[in-house]
Design a protein around this motif. Structure first.
Motif, short mmCIF file in Angstrom:
data_model
loop_
_atom_site.label_atom_id
_atom_site.label_comp_id
_atom_site.label_asym_id
_atom_site.label_seq_id
_atom_site.Cartn_x
_atom_site.Cartn_y
_atom_site.Cartn_z
N GLN A 50 -2.23 15.29 -35.93
CA GLN A 50 -1.86 16.35 -34.97
C GLN A 50 -0.69 15.90 -34.10
O GLN A 50 -0.01 16.72 -33.50
N ASN A 51 -0.48 14.61 -34.03
CA ASN A 51 0.56 14.07 -33.17
C ASN A 51 1.73 13.60 -34.02
O ASN A 51 1.57 12.77 -34.91
N LYS A 52 2.91 14.12 -33.74
CA LYS A 52 4.10 13.81 -34.52
C LYS A 52 4.40 12.30 -34.47
O LYS A 52 4.39 11.70 -33.41
N GLY A 53 4.66 11.74 -35.64
CA GLY A 53 5.05 10.33 -35.70
C GLY A 53 3.89 9.36 -35.61
O GLY A 53 4.09 8.15 -35.50
N ILE A 54 2.65 9.87 -35.68
CA ILE A 54 1.46 9.01 -35.57
C ILE A 54 0.71 9.02 -36.90
O ILE A 54 0.56 10.06 -37.53
N ALA A 55 0.26 7.84 -37.29
CA ALA A 55 -0.58 7.72 -38.49
C ALA A 55 -1.78 6.83 -38.15
O ALA A 55 -1.70 6.00 -37.24
N TYR A 56 -2.87 7.05 -38.86
CA TYR A 56 -4.05 6.18 -38.72
C TYR A 56 -4.24 5.45 -40.03
O TYR A 56 -4.27 6.07 -41.10
N ILE A 57 -4.37 4.13 -39.94
CA ILE A 57 -4.57 3.31 -41.14
C ILE A 57 -5.94 2.65 -41.02
O ILE A 57 -6.20 1.97 -40.02
N THR A 58 -6.79 2.84 -42.02
CA THR A 58 -8.09 2.18 -42.05
C THR A 58 -8.09 1.13 -43.15
O THR A 58 -7.73 1.43 -44.30
N PHE A 59 -8.46 -0.08 -42.78
CA PHE A 59 -8.51 -1.18 -43.74
C PHE A 59 -9.93 -1.37 -44.24
O PHE A 59 -10.90 -0.99 -43.58
N GLU A 60 -10.06 -2.00 -45.40
CA GLU A 60 -11.38 -2.28 -45.95
C GLU A 60 -12.07 -3.40 -45.18
O GLU A 60 -13.29 -3.46 -45.12
N ASP A 61 -11.26 -4.28 -44.60
CA ASP A 61 -11.81 -5.45 -43.90
C ASP A 61 -11.32 -5.48 -42.45
O ASP A 61 -10.12 -5.38 -42.20
N GLN A 62 -12.24 -5.62 -41.52
CA GLN A 62 -11.88 -5.62 -40.11
C GLN A 62 -10.95 -6.78 -39.75
O GLN A 62 -10.12 -6.68 -38.85
N GLY A 63 -11.06 -7.88 -40.47
CA GLY A 63 -10.21 -9.04 -40.20
C GLY A 63 -8.73 -8.72 -40.35
O GLY A 63 -7.88 -9.32 -39.69
N VAL A 64 -8.41 -7.78 -41.23
CA VAL A 64 -7.01 -7.40 -41.43
C VAL A 64 -6.45 -6.77 -40.16
O VAL A 64 -5.30 -7.00 -39.80
N VAL A 65 -7.26 -5.99 -39.47
CA VAL A 65 -6.83 -5.36 -38.22
C VAL A 65 -6.33 -6.42 -37.24
O VAL A 65 -5.25 -6.29 -36.66
N GLU A 66 -7.11 -7.47 -37.09
CA GLU A 66 -6.73 -8.54 -36.15
C GLU A 66 -5.40 -9.18 -36.56
O GLU A 66 -4.55 -9.44 -35.71
N ARG A 67 -5.22 -9.42 -37.84
CA ARG A 67 -3.98 -10.04 -38.33
C ARG A 67 -2.78 -9.12 -38.11
O ARG A 67 -1.72 -9.56 -37.67
N VAL A 68 -2.96 -7.84 -38.43
CA VAL A 68 -1.87 -6.87 -38.28
C VAL A 68 -1.46 -6.74 -36.81
O VAL A 68 -0.27 -6.69 -36.49
N LEU A 69 -2.45 -6.74 -35.91
CA LEU A 69 -2.15 -6.61 -34.49
C LEU A 69 -1.44 -7.85 -33.95
O LEU A 69 -0.70 -7.76 -32.96
N LYS A 70 -1.63 -9.00 -34.58
CA LYS A 70 -1.00 -10.24 -34.11
C LYS A 70 0.47 -10.31 -34.50
O LYS A 70 1.23 -11.06 -33.90
N LYS A 71 0.87 -9.56 -35.50
CA LYS A 71 2.28 -9.60 -35.94
C LYS A 71 3.16 -9.01 -34.84
O LYS A 71 2.88 -7.94 -34.32
N ASP A 72 4.24 -9.73 -34.51
CA ASP A 72 5.09 -9.32 -33.39
C ASP A 72 5.72 -7.95 -33.60
O ASP A 72 5.68 -7.11 -32.72
N GLN A 73 6.33 -7.77 -34.74
CA GLN A 73 7.03 -6.50 -34.95
C GLN A 73 6.82 -6.02 -36.38
O GLN A 73 6.95 -6.79 -37.32
N HIS A 74 6.50 -4.76 -36.49
CA HIS A 74 6.39 -4.13 -37.80
C HIS A 74 7.63 -3.25 -38.00
O HIS A 74 7.88 -2.35 -37.20
#
Length: 100
Positions: A50-74
């Motif tokens: 509903q919000n322009k320019g926004i996406a939701y990504i769901t991973f199979e493993d919660q650990g991936v979320v922590e790793r992705v959030l630690k990356k400085d810039q995507h």
């Protein structure tokens, strides 16, 4: 459902209107599966939202979320995009999504 939300991130800065929605969802899937982006197996991409320019990504493993959030810039890059797009990645929070 609660466990699912802990495996989901919110991605802002997705370039809207450049490509077909399913193509952009594919590009996002590829980006967040790449090890160089600290990614992992993607269960689902919700785009567009509903919000322009926004996406939701769901991973199979919660650990991936922590790793992705630690990356400085995507930087979203793909040969189908004219340039690189910086993405803002945040943890999914139900409070945020319900107030929009």
């Amino acid at each position: 459902q609660a466990a699912r939300s802990t495996r989901t991130i919110v991605v802002a800065g997705v370039p809207a209107g450049l490509l077909q929605d399913d193509v952009m969802a594919d590009i996002l899937t590829i980006h967040f599966q790449m090890s160089r982006n600290n990614g992992g197996d993607v269960e689902e991409v919700v785009y567009p939202t509903q919000n322009k320019g926004i996406a939701y990504i769901t991973f199979e493993d919660q650990g991936v979320v922590e790793r992705v959030l630690k990356k400085d810039q995507h930087l979203l890059q793909d040969k189908r995009l004219s340039r690189h797009y910086p993405l803002t990645v945040t943890r999914y929070c139900r409070k945020v999504s319900s107030s929009l």
